[in-house]
Write a protein that holds these residues in place. Structure first.
Motif, mmCIF file in Angstrom:
data_model
loop_
_atom_site.group_PDB
_atom_site.id
_atom_site.type_symbol
_atom_site.label_atom_id
_atom_site.label_comp_id
_atom_site.label_asym_id
_atom_site.label_seq_id
_atom_site.Cartn_x
_atom_site.Cartn_y
_atom_site.Cartn_z
ATOM 1 N N LYS A 49 0.781 -1.164 0.061
ATOM 2 C CA LYS A 49 -0.020 0.059 0.019
ATOM 3 C C LYS A 49 0.929 1.354 0.059
ATOM 4 O O LYS A 49 2.237 1.308 0.197
ATOM 5 C CB LYS A 49 -1.017 0.084 1.156
ATOM 6 C CG LYS A 49 -0.327 0.247 2.698
ATOM 7 C CD LYS A 49 -1.142 -0.030 3.770
ATOM 8 C CE LYS A 49 -0.356 -0.256 5.151
ATOM 9 N NZ LYS A 49 -1.124 -0.355 6.303
ATOM 10 N N CYS A 50 0.167 2.376 0.013
ATOM 11 C CA CYS A 50 0.754 3.740 -0.014
ATOM 12 C C CYS A 50 0.897 4.018 1.440
ATOM 13 O O CYS A 50 -0.389 4.025 2.234
ATOM 14 C CB CYS A 50 0.178 4.687 -1.065
ATOM 15 S SG CYS A 50 0.776 6.388 -0.800
ATOM 16 N N TYR A 51 1.697 4.731 1.947
ATOM 17 C CA TYR A 51 2.031 4.804 3.497
ATOM 18 C C TYR A 51 1.893 6.405 3.690
ATOM 19 O O TYR A 51 1.990 6.712 4.628
ATOM 20 C CB TYR A 51 3.265 4.172 4.108
ATOM 21 C CG TYR A 51 3.238 2.768 4.349
ATOM 22 C CD1 TYR A 51 2.968 2.305 5.652
ATOM 23 C CD2 TYR A 51 3.515 1.880 3.303
ATOM 24 C CE1 TYR A 51 3.122 1.150 6.105
ATOM 25 C CE2 TYR A 51 3.554 0.390 3.631
ATOM 26 C CZ TYR A 51 3.141 0.244 5.108
ATOM 27 O OH TYR A 51 3.247 -1.242 5.305
ATOM 28 N N GLU A 52 1.610 7.107 2.641
ATOM 29 C CA GLU A 52 1.759 8.529 2.221
ATOM 30 C C GLU A 52 0.258 8.864 2.323
ATOM 31 O O GLU A 52 -0.077 8.451 1.347
ATOM 32 C CB GLU A 52 2.507 9.248 1.621
ATOM 33 C CG GLU A 52 2.836 10.649 1.634
ATOM 34 C CD GLU A 52 3.890 11.179 2.747
ATOM 35 O OE1 GLU A 52 3.293 12.461 3.209
ATOM 36 O OE2 GLU A 52 4.685 10.531 3.236
ATOM 37 N N LEU A 53 -0.382 9.858 3.072
ATOM 38 C CA LEU A 53 -1.835 10.434 2.736
ATOM 39 C C LEU A 53 -1.525 11.370 1.503
ATOM 40 O O LEU A 53 -1.201 12.512 1.608
ATOM 41 C CB LEU A 53 -2.225 11.265 4.054
ATOM 42 C CG LEU A 53 -3.598 11.876 3.599
ATOM 43 C CD1 LEU A 53 -4.518 10.660 3.544
ATOM 44 C CD2 LEU A 53 -4.022 12.665 5.183
ATOM 45 N N CYS A 54 -1.699 10.683 0.134
ATOM 46 C CA CYS A 54 -1.499 11.484 -0.745
ATOM 47 C C CYS A 54 -2.625 12.200 -1.372
ATOM 48 O O CYS A 54 -2.360 12.738 -2.640
ATOM 49 C CB CYS A 54 -0.757 10.290 -1.987
ATOM 50 S SG CYS A 54 -1.853 9.013 -2.086
ATOM 51 N N GLY A 55 -3.896 12.057 -0.964
ATOM 52 C CA GLY A 55 -4.917 12.751 -1.532
ATOM 53 C C GLY A 55 -6.252 12.204 -1.326
ATOM 54 O O GLY A 55 -6.230 11.153 -0.593
ATOM 55 N N ALA A 56 -7.371 12.659 -2.123
ATOM 56 C CA ALA A 56 -8.458 12.258 -1.867
ATOM 57 C C ALA A 56 -8.739 10.670 -1.884
ATOM 58 O O ALA A 56 -9.585 10.306 -1.146
ATOM 59 C CB ALA A 56 -9.597 12.893 -2.899
ATOM 60 N N TYR A 57 -8.271 10.089 -2.807
ATOM 61 C CA TYR A 57 -8.309 8.520 -3.079
ATOM 62 C C TYR A 57 -7.044 8.068 -2.795
ATOM 63 O O TYR A 57 -6.952 6.780 -3.309
ATOM 64 C CB TYR A 57 -8.722 8.397 -4.485
ATOM 65 C CG TYR A 57 -9.753 9.141 -4.825
ATOM 66 C CD1 TYR A 57 -11.182 8.564 -4.680
ATOM 67 C CD2 TYR A 57 -10.119 10.239 -5.655
ATOM 68 C CE1 TYR A 57 -12.288 9.184 -4.839
ATOM 69 C CE2 TYR A 57 -11.139 10.927 -5.924
ATOM 70 C CZ TYR A 57 -12.270 10.535 -5.743
ATOM 71 O OH TYR A 57 -13.632 10.753 -5.720
ATOM 72 N N HIS A 58 -6.449 8.159 -1.714
ATOM 73 C CA HIS A 58 -5.433 7.641 -1.014
ATOM 74 C C HIS A 58 -5.408 6.060 -0.634
ATOM 75 O O HIS A 58 -4.817 5.235 -0.875
ATOM 76 C CB HIS A 58 -4.586 8.270 0.397
ATOM 77 C CG HIS A 58 -3.976 7.375 1.148
ATOM 78 N ND1 HIS A 58 -2.750 7.301 0.731
ATOM 79 C CD2 HIS A 58 -4.184 6.999 2.331
ATOM 80 C CE1 HIS A 58 -2.061 6.503 1.684
ATOM 81 N NE2 HIS A 58 -3.026 6.399 2.836
ATOM 82 N N SER A 59 -6.883 5.855 -0.286
ATOM 83 C CA SER A 59 -7.299 4.565 0.256
ATOM 84 C C SER A 59 -7.246 3.581 -0.994
ATOM 85 O O SER A 59 -7.186 2.244 -0.781
ATOM 86 C CB SER A 59 -8.674 4.669 0.852
ATOM 87 O OG SER A 59 -9.534 5.111 0.037
ATOM 88 N N ARG A 60 -7.354 4.031 -2.164
ATOM 89 C CA ARG A 60 -7.264 3.091 -3.481
ATOM 90 C C ARG A 60 -5.762 2.838 -3.672
ATOM 91 O O ARG A 60 -5.662 1.837 -4.606
ATOM 92 C CB ARG A 60 -7.698 3.896 -4.704
ATOM 93 C CG ARG A 60 -9.575 4.133 -4.332
ATOM 94 C CD ARG A 60 -10.232 4.574 -5.603
ATOM 95 N NE ARG A 60 -11.470 5.042 -5.454
ATOM 96 C CZ ARG A 60 -12.353 5.460 -6.568
ATOM 97 N NH1 ARG A 60 -11.616 5.804 -7.581
ATOM 98 N NH2 ARG A 60 -13.503 5.635 -6.416
ATOM 99 N N MET A 61 -4.841 3.426 -3.174
ATOM 100 C CA MET A 61 -3.566 3.168 -3.392
ATOM 101 C C MET A 61 -2.773 1.692 -2.913
ATOM 102 O O MET A 61 -2.206 1.597 -2.141
ATOM 103 C CB MET A 61 -2.567 4.178 -2.848
ATOM 104 C CG MET A 61 -2.868 5.787 -3.780
ATOM 105 S SD MET A 61 -2.134 5.546 -5.244
ATOM 106 C CE MET A 61 -0.631 5.604 -4.967
#
Length: 266
Positions: free
Chosen positions: A208-220
């Motif tokens: 997963k992505c461990y950085e809060l990267c934007g509105a759809y971070h949960s899809r990373m």
């Protein structure tokens, strides 16, 4: 007493691989992750020992030196120079030891070797693209797997082979990591980050992505499938045979990522 029980429990099970023994870490499936796990375990054991000693002094000293009769007055010590020197110097020694050990582990896990596999990982809004530009079956072209908001991509790696992740981003900061590998690193626009992993066991692991990267971070999200060398070569051959997974571009996933790759090759 409770502190000693906790410490004893934490130090048991040395021949097993339990959640308690790993102090909450997941099962480690990479060569580099083992070093990080040992650092994590050592830090927890040192913290528990420090906590037990501290609580023993806080609780034990007042009990041991308490007033035992109406006529007895406990010794009134205003200060104890050796003890004060000890609890001033010992924390400094602990910080130096922790720092030294952390730097040693960091240098070990980031020590670059000649990779067996190079994957260009592009984190874009809002998924991942995994490029295999050195695939022999693709006749010099780049083969890749790209995810979407509705499709979680899968990264495939050979077991017991060193894989190097070249991390690129065309938009915002992401962070690429796999809990089972115990490694992660920021994916920053304009910066050429990379790290290496040597998987030690076949299987499928979540990433997963461990950085809060934007509105759809949960899809990373993505998965990593570790397979044998023979199955890995079959996977690459299958990708190369699929026109939708072959590109003339050095790397797929974003304009800025392509510019970085072109700069490196030029």
């Amino acid at each position: 007493m409770a502190g000693f029980v906790v410490l004893a429990f934490a130090l048991t099970g040395c021949s097993s691989d339990s959640q308690w023994e790993r102090f909450g870490m997941p099962e480690i499936k990479s060569e580099q992750g083992v070093h990080i796990l040992h650092l994590w375990q050592g830090a927890w054991i040192a913290a528990l020992v420090t906590g037990v000693v501290t609580w023993a002094l806080i609780i034990g000293v007042p009990l041991y030196y308490r007033r035992r009769s109406e006529d007895e007055v406990p010794v009134q010590t205003r200060y104890n120079l050796p003890i004060e020197i000890f609890y001033t110097i010992f924390p400094v020694i602990m910080v130096i030891a922790f720092f030294s050990r952390t730097v040693d582990v960091q240098n070990t896990v980031l020590d670059d070797k000649k990779p067996d596999v190079v994957v260009y990982v592009v984190g874009q809004k809002w998924s991942w693209t995994f490029n295999y530009p050195d695939t022999p079956q693709a006749d010099g072209k780049n083969v890749y797997i790209s995810g979407t908001g509705d499709k979680i991509p899968q990264l495939v790696l050979p077991v017991n082979k060193t894989a190097e992740f070249q991390l690129r981003s065309p938009d915002v900061i992401h962070d690429f990591g796999v809990p089972a590998f115990a490694m992660k690193m920021d994916v920053i626009p304009g910066r050429e980050n990379h790290y290496q992993i040597k998987p030690t066991e076949t299987g499928t692991y979540a990433g997963k992505c461990y950085e809060l990267c934007g509105a759809y971070h949960s899809r990373m999200l993505f998965t990593v499938k570790v397979v044998s060398q023979a199955d890995y070569e079959k996977f690459l051959a299958g990708l190369a045979a699929d026109p939708a997974s072959v590109s003339d571009e050095p790397v797929v996933g974003g304009r800025y990522a392509n510019e970085l790759i072109n700069t490196e090759e030029g």
